[in-house]
Motif scaffolding. Structure first.
Motif, short mmCIF file in Angstrom:
data_model
loop_
_atom_site.label_atom_id
_atom_site.label_comp_id
_atom_site.label_asym_id
_atom_site.label_seq_id
_atom_site.Cartn_x
_atom_site.Cartn_y
_atom_site.Cartn_z
N ILE A 127 0.84 -1.24 -0.04
CA ILE A 127 0.07 0.18 -0.04
C ILE A 127 0.86 1.28 0.05
O ILE A 127 1.71 1.49 0.85
CB ILE A 127 -0.87 0.01 1.16
CG1 ILE A 127 -1.71 -1.18 1.34
CG2 ILE A 127 -1.79 1.28 1.03
CD1 ILE A 127 -2.57 -1.45 2.67
N GLU A 128 0.54 1.99 -0.86
CA GLU A 128 1.55 3.52 -0.92
C GLU A 128 0.44 4.48 -1.10
O GLU A 128 -0.56 4.36 -1.45
CB GLU A 128 2.18 3.37 -2.44
CG GLU A 128 3.30 2.43 -2.46
CD GLU A 128 3.79 2.24 -3.99
OE1 GLU A 128 4.99 2.85 -4.15
OE2 GLU A 128 3.35 1.71 -4.84
N GLU A 193 -3.26 14.40 -2.19
CA GLU A 193 -1.92 13.83 -1.95
C GLU A 193 -2.20 12.68 -0.98
O GLU A 193 -1.22 12.02 -0.63
CB GLU A 193 -0.95 15.06 -1.48
CG GLU A 193 -0.61 16.04 -2.35
CD GLU A 193 0.27 16.80 -1.96
OE1 GLU A 193 0.68 16.71 -0.68
OE2 GLU A 193 0.62 17.61 -2.66
N ASN A 194 -3.49 12.25 -0.62
CA ASN A 194 -3.75 11.41 0.33
C ASN A 194 -4.43 10.19 -0.34
O ASN A 194 -4.90 9.30 0.48
CB ASN A 194 -4.30 11.65 1.82
CG ASN A 194 -3.51 12.47 2.42
OD1 ASN A 194 -2.22 12.42 2.94
ND2 ASN A 194 -4.21 13.76 2.92
N ALA A 195 -4.14 10.08 -1.59
CA ALA A 195 -4.71 8.92 -2.22
C ALA A 195 -3.88 7.68 -2.09
O ALA A 195 -2.82 7.77 -1.60
CB ALA A 195 -4.67 9.28 -3.59
N PHE A 196 -4.48 6.39 -2.51
CA PHE A 196 -3.45 5.39 -2.36
C PHE A 196 -3.56 4.50 -3.70
O PHE A 196 -4.56 4.33 -4.26
CB PHE A 196 -3.88 4.44 -1.12
CG PHE A 196 -5.38 3.92 -1.06
CD1 PHE A 196 -5.62 2.98 -1.71
CD2 PHE A 196 -6.24 4.76 -0.53
CE1 PHE A 196 -6.73 2.44 -1.50
CE2 PHE A 196 -7.50 4.34 -0.61
CZ PHE A 196 -8.04 3.07 -1.18
N ARG A 197 -2.52 3.55 -3.70
CA ARG A 197 -2.48 2.52 -4.69
C ARG A 197 -2.03 1.38 -3.88
O ARG A 197 -1.27 1.18 -3.17
CB ARG A 197 -1.36 2.63 -5.66
CG ARG A 197 -1.08 1.70 -6.92
CD ARG A 197 -0.07 2.28 -7.84
NE ARG A 197 0.99 2.46 -7.28
CZ ARG A 197 2.41 2.70 -7.89
NH1 ARG A 197 2.18 3.11 -9.18
NH2 ARG A 197 3.51 2.82 -7.47
N ILE A 198 -2.74 0.23 -4.40
CA ILE A 198 -2.57 -1.19 -3.97
C ILE A 198 -1.97 -2.21 -5.17
O ILE A 198 -2.61 -2.25 -5.98
CB ILE A 198 -3.67 -1.63 -3.33
CG1 ILE A 198 -4.15 -0.89 -2.15
CG2 ILE A 198 -3.36 -3.16 -2.78
CD1 ILE A 198 -5.49 -1.50 -1.55
N PHE A 218 -5.22 -2.43 -6.42
CA PHE A 218 -6.09 -1.35 -6.96
C PHE A 218 -4.97 -0.49 -7.80
O PHE A 218 -4.10 0.13 -7.18
CB PHE A 218 -6.49 -0.34 -5.88
CG PHE A 218 -7.27 0.92 -6.45
CD1 PHE A 218 -8.45 0.78 -7.40
CD2 PHE A 218 -6.41 2.00 -6.59
CE1 PHE A 218 -8.82 1.95 -7.86
CE2 PHE A 218 -6.80 3.35 -6.92
CZ PHE A 218 -8.02 3.37 -7.74
N SER A 219 -5.20 -0.12 -9.05
CA SER A 219 -4.69 0.78 -9.87
C SER A 219 -5.41 1.28 -11.07
O SER A 219 -6.44 0.37 -11.25
CB SER A 219 -3.26 0.31 -10.37
OG SER A 219 -3.48 -0.74 -11.32
N VAL A 220 -5.31 2.43 -11.36
CA VAL A 220 -6.57 2.99 -12.52
C VAL A 220 -5.90 2.16 -13.78
O VAL A 220 -4.84 1.84 -14.20
CB VAL A 220 -6.08 4.42 -12.72
CG1 VAL A 220 -7.01 4.85 -13.94
CG2 VAL A 220 -6.30 5.23 -11.59
#
Length: 471
Positions: A127-128, A193-198, A218-220
């Motif tokens: 998680i980033e 700026e507090n979104a996330f990618r998994i 999760f990624s676009v």
């Protein structure tokens, strides 16, 4: 066998009564000593009350001696449901218009539904936190968090618990409905700026397919992973038609001393006003006047002589208390070096008969309209202690009275010493009376015994004479 003593049997005298009366004479000084003790205790209690009230007056004056005692402000919003406002003491008076076009939001994602208790696979989740721009993700400065998922830890409920324990900046929960279970995830903080990618490292070797842990990635553009139900967004607003953006709906440093809470988007301008809180300032002034009047009443009662009842107050004629009373009243009539107000009476704080202070509402209202000048009357400093502001003047005077070597403290100490001496004097009288009682009982008992022997001899002689006469 123990002897039984009944004083006075031989002589017929009430020895116990005689000794008791003599001992009572020895104890006669106790009457005056006990009266003095009561008086000392009453005076000490009164001085304790005075000391407490002097401290309260000093505290009230200290509040008015500092800027914080005059910096009370209040804020209003014409639409508090949309924009709430709070202010810190000292915030500058101002008036603004504000509109909210968009509230700050946190990113939210949801997985596809699976049957309850489904094993989601093993491997790891990374998680980033960062920011999405279209399909591109820019990672933030934080360290990515890796969560290991092993066999037995692969249900949605257990995965959600691991995510929540990881400190990754997101929260997770499991949603159950008729279609099954879904993993819901949300950024803990709002803002772009507090979104996330998994991303996942799936033990099945496929990280983006529709099976195993890949279903929770999760990624676009990844159609097989979780879907985004809410984008991370900044709050967008205008203040006096100037556009602003914030990651949070709480704006704490946008305007000095003011915190704005955005709760709804608006359809028109919201008026926000910050002004001096004269009601709070007036309350501080009134607290000072009330503290003085309370102390003045106590001093007047303690030093009064009531002609009607012929009774004196506990400190009537006491030079320390009378001097304190006169000094306080004199101080309320004194002047400070401030202008245009230099006397308390200039702003409506007037000394009346009996030393009581009263506030003239009209004068005080006018002074509150000139707040800086009113403030100076209490906060002015200088090298001359008699010309400083009344807040400093009364504060310093009160502290001096109750310091370890202050007038009130010294008087209290003197009364405590008097009580101690009185206690010792009473003990000495009681000790002397006890020794006298013991001595007197011994003397009277010896006399009683001698009388008893004489009575026995007399009876014997009378008996012999009677026998001789008969012979």
């Amino acid at each position: 066998m123990a002897s039984i003593s009944s004083p006075g049997i031989a002589s017929g005298l009430d020895i116990q009564s005689i000794v008791s009366q003599l001992v009572a004479l020895e104890k006669a000084p106790l009457t005056q000593l006990k009266s003095q003790a009561t008086s000392f205790q009453t005076r000490l209690s009164t001085m304790g009350t005075i000391k407490s009230q002097v401290a309260a007056l000093g505290d009230a004056a200290a509040k008015l001696s500092k800027n914080t005692g005059w910096d009370a402000v209040k804020a209003t919003s014409s639409n508090p449901l949309a924009i709430g406002v709070t202010v810190k003491a000292g915030a500058p008076a101002t008036s603004i218009t504000m509109e909210v076009q968009n509230l700050a939001k946190a990113q939210s994602t949801a997985s596809a539904a699976v049957p309850a208790g489904t094993a989601m696979g093993t491997g790891s989740m990374i998680i980033e936190l960062g920011q999405w721009s279209g399909s591109s993700f820019a990672a933030g400065s934080g360290t990515p968090v890796t969560i290991d998922i092993g066999a037995g830890d692969d249900t949605l409920a257990k995965i959600a618990a691991k995510i929540n324990e990881s400190g990754a900046g997101v929260s997770a929960t499991v949603l159950k409905d008729a279609s099954g279970e879904r993993l819901l995830m949300r950024s803990k903080e709002t803002g772009e700026e507090n979104a996330f990618r998994i991303t996942v490292a799936d033990d099945d070797g496929q990280d983006t397919d529709a099976g195993g842990l890949s279903r929770l990635a999760f990624s676009v553009g990844n159609a097989n992973g979780m879907s985004r139900s809410q984008n991370a967004e900044n709050a967008l607003a205008t203040i006096n038609n100037v556009s602003i953006s914030s990651a949070s709906n709480t704006l704490s440093d946008t305007l000095p001393g003011m915190t704005l809470q955005l709760s709804q988007e608006t359809t028109g301008p919201v008026e926000i006003d910050v002004s001096n809180d004269t009601a709070a300032i007036s309350a501080n002034v009134k607290a000072f006047v009330d503290a003085y009047n309370t102390l003045n009443t106590t001093l007047a009662t303690a030093t009064r002589y009531d002609e009607a009842t012929k009774t004196a107050g506990p400190l009537q004629g006491d030079s320390t208390t009378v001097g304190l009373q006169n000094a306080l009243r004199g101080m309320m009539r004194s002047v400070s070096s401030s202008t245009p107000y230099s006397r308390l009476s200039d702003v409506g704080i007037e000394l009346k008969s009996g030393g009581k202070l009263e506030i003239d509402a009209t004068k005080m209202g006018a002074a509150l309209d000139n707040l800086d000048d009113l403030k100076a009357l209490f906060t002015t400093t200088g090298s001359d202690p008699t010309a400083v502001g009344f807040g400093w003047k009364i504060k310093t005077f009160a502290e001096g009275l109750i310091d370890s070597d202050g007038t009130v403290t010294n008087k209290t100490d003197a009364l405590q010493a008097s009580i101690k001496r009185n206690t010792l004097d009473q003990e000495r009288v009681n000790d002397k009376a006890a020794r006298s009682e013991k001595r007197l009982l011994a003397q009277y008992n010896a006399m009683d015994a001698s009388v008893g022997k004489l009575n026995s001899l007399s009876a014997f002689v009378s008996q012999q004479i009677s026998m001789w006469n008969k012979g």
